[in-house]
Design an enzyme around this catalytic site. Structure first.
Site, PDB file in Angstrom:
ATOM      1  N   GLY A  90      -3.412  -8.743   7.385  1.00  0.00           N
ATOM      2  CA  GLY A  90      -4.115  -7.439   7.601  1.00  0.00           C
ATOM      3  C   GLY A  90      -5.615  -7.569   8.182  1.00  0.00           C
ATOM      4  O   GLY A  90      -5.650  -8.162   9.540  1.00  0.00           O
ATOM      5  N   GLY A  91      -6.391  -8.371   7.256  1.00  0.00           N
ATOM      6  CA  GLY A  91      -7.927  -7.815   8.437  1.00  0.00           C
ATOM      7  C   GLY A  91      -8.066  -9.166   9.337  1.00  0.00           C
ATOM      8  O   GLY A  91      -8.763  -8.268   9.926  1.00  0.00           O
ATOM      9  N   GLU A 122       1.274  -1.528  -0.371  1.00  0.00           N
ATOM     10  CA  GLU A 122      -0.012   0.213   0.175  1.00  0.00           C
ATOM     11  C   GLU A 122       0.462   0.810  -0.619  1.00  0.00           C
ATOM     12  O   GLU A 122       0.966   2.603  -0.860  1.00  0.00           O
ATOM     13  CB  GLU A 122      -0.880   0.189   0.989  1.00  0.00           C
ATOM     14  N   SER A 150      -3.859 -12.042   2.851  1.00  0.00           N
ATOM     15  CA  SER A 150      -4.896 -13.306   3.046  1.00  0.00           C
ATOM     16  C   SER A 150      -4.725 -14.426   3.841  1.00  0.00           C
ATOM     17  O   SER A 150      -5.713 -15.268   3.790  1.00  0.00           O
ATOM     18  CB  SER A 150      -5.966 -13.260   1.693  1.00  0.00           C
TER      19      SER A 150
HETATM   20  P1  PGA Z   1      -4.196  -8.716   4.571  1.00  0.00           P
HETATM   21  O1  PGA Z   1      -3.561  -8.313   4.129  1.00  0.00           O
HETATM   22  O2  PGA Z   1      -4.215 -10.333   5.766  1.00  0.00           O
HETATM   23  O3  PGA Z   1      -5.700  -8.400   4.762  1.00  0.00           O
HETATM   24  O4  PGA Z   1      -4.413  -9.319   3.421  1.00  0.00           O
HETATM   25  C1  PGA Z   1      -1.818  -8.103   4.680  1.00  0.00           C
HETATM   26  C2  PGA Z   1      -1.557  -6.971   4.565  1.00  0.00           C
HETATM   27  O5  PGA Z   1      -1.162  -6.289   3.712  1.00  0.00           O
HETATM   28  O6  PGA Z   1      -0.131  -6.837   4.823  1.00  0.00           O
END
Ligand code: PGA
Length: 250
Positions: free
Chosen positions: A232-233, A98, A211
């Protein structure tokens, strides 16, 4: 023994109150395991709240999601490495997709940040990974090697201070995960890159991200090439994160 790392990237979620409530719930159930560390990357404003709560737990660590490479000055909106360290951070994400793709950070920016962190004794968690069109064009390894290449002048001792996360961009927040064997191939290439620069390949820690969830974490971390996960999520809910952070524990 190289410890596994289970890292929570909270992105732009959970302020100080949310972080406190999260950790209060998490710590009620959390049982430390000698084979792993659990790292939290909260927003900068929630860092102190996290540091306060993880301080007495040796396997829990706090870091920041971003730093600037200058240590002070007229850089409105930026966070310096000495400030992050003073507030209790021991690590920082650098090169997250990001940052690269939403905020336009270059390989060189990422390298400057990693160097500033290493010089200050913090661990950069360097994120690398290819976009879907790069994977489909067979360029995964060359993209990852280009991203690592910006660090080429660091020297063996500094390189040994890095932890790497392989996060294919197409797997982040999409519900699509690399298979453990796809990830293992890239992890092996990352290790070989370090090995070629004098860092014992077996000592380099390479996490997988993209993910990761309760259902796939077990298969991912039982792959010997995968030294942990960056999540992340699925790290935003304390009960879910507890199950992930304790997956396959002793
Ligand atoms: P995600 O994000 O687990 O939501 O895919 C991982 C990350 O961006 O570090």
């Amino acid at each position: 023994m190289k410890k596994r790392i289970f890292a929570a990237n909270w992105k732009m979620h959970l302020g100080p109150g949310g972080a406190r409530r999260f950790l209060d719930a998490f710590l009620q159930e959390y049982r430390p395991s000698s084979d792993r560390e659990v790292w939290f990357f909260p927003s900068a404003v929630a860092l102190e709240a996290v540091v306060e709560r993880v301080r007495d737990h040796s396997g829990l660590k706090a870091g920041v999601q971003n730093v600037y490479w200058e240590s002070k000055g007229a850089f409105t909106g930026e966070l310096s490495v000495p400030m992050a360290r003073e507030a209790g951070a021991v690590a920082a994400l650098v090169g997250h997709s990001e940052r690269r793709h939403v905020f336009g950070e270059t390989d060189e920016d990422t390298a400057r940040k990693a160097k500033a962190l290493i010089a200050a004794g913090l661990t950069p968690l360097l994120c690398v990974g290819e976009k879907i069109e790069e994977r489909e064009a067979g360029k995964t390894l060359s993209v990852v090697e280009r991203q690592l290449g910006a660090l080429d002048d660091l020297g063996c001792d500094a390189l040994a201070g890095l932890t790497v996360a392989y996060e294919p961009v197409w797997a982040i927040g999409t519900g699509r995960t690399a298979t453990p064997s796809d990830a293992a191939e890239v992890h092996a290439a990352i290790r070989a890159w370090f090995g070629g620069r004098g860092v014992p390949a077996a000592e380099v820690r390479v996490l997988y991200g993209g993910s990761v969830n309760v259902d796939n974490v077990g298969a991912l971390v039982s792959e010997p090439e995968i030294d942990g996960v960056l999540v992340g999520g699925a790290s935003l809910d304390p009960a879910t994160w507890l199950r992930i952070a304790q997956a396959g524990g002793d």
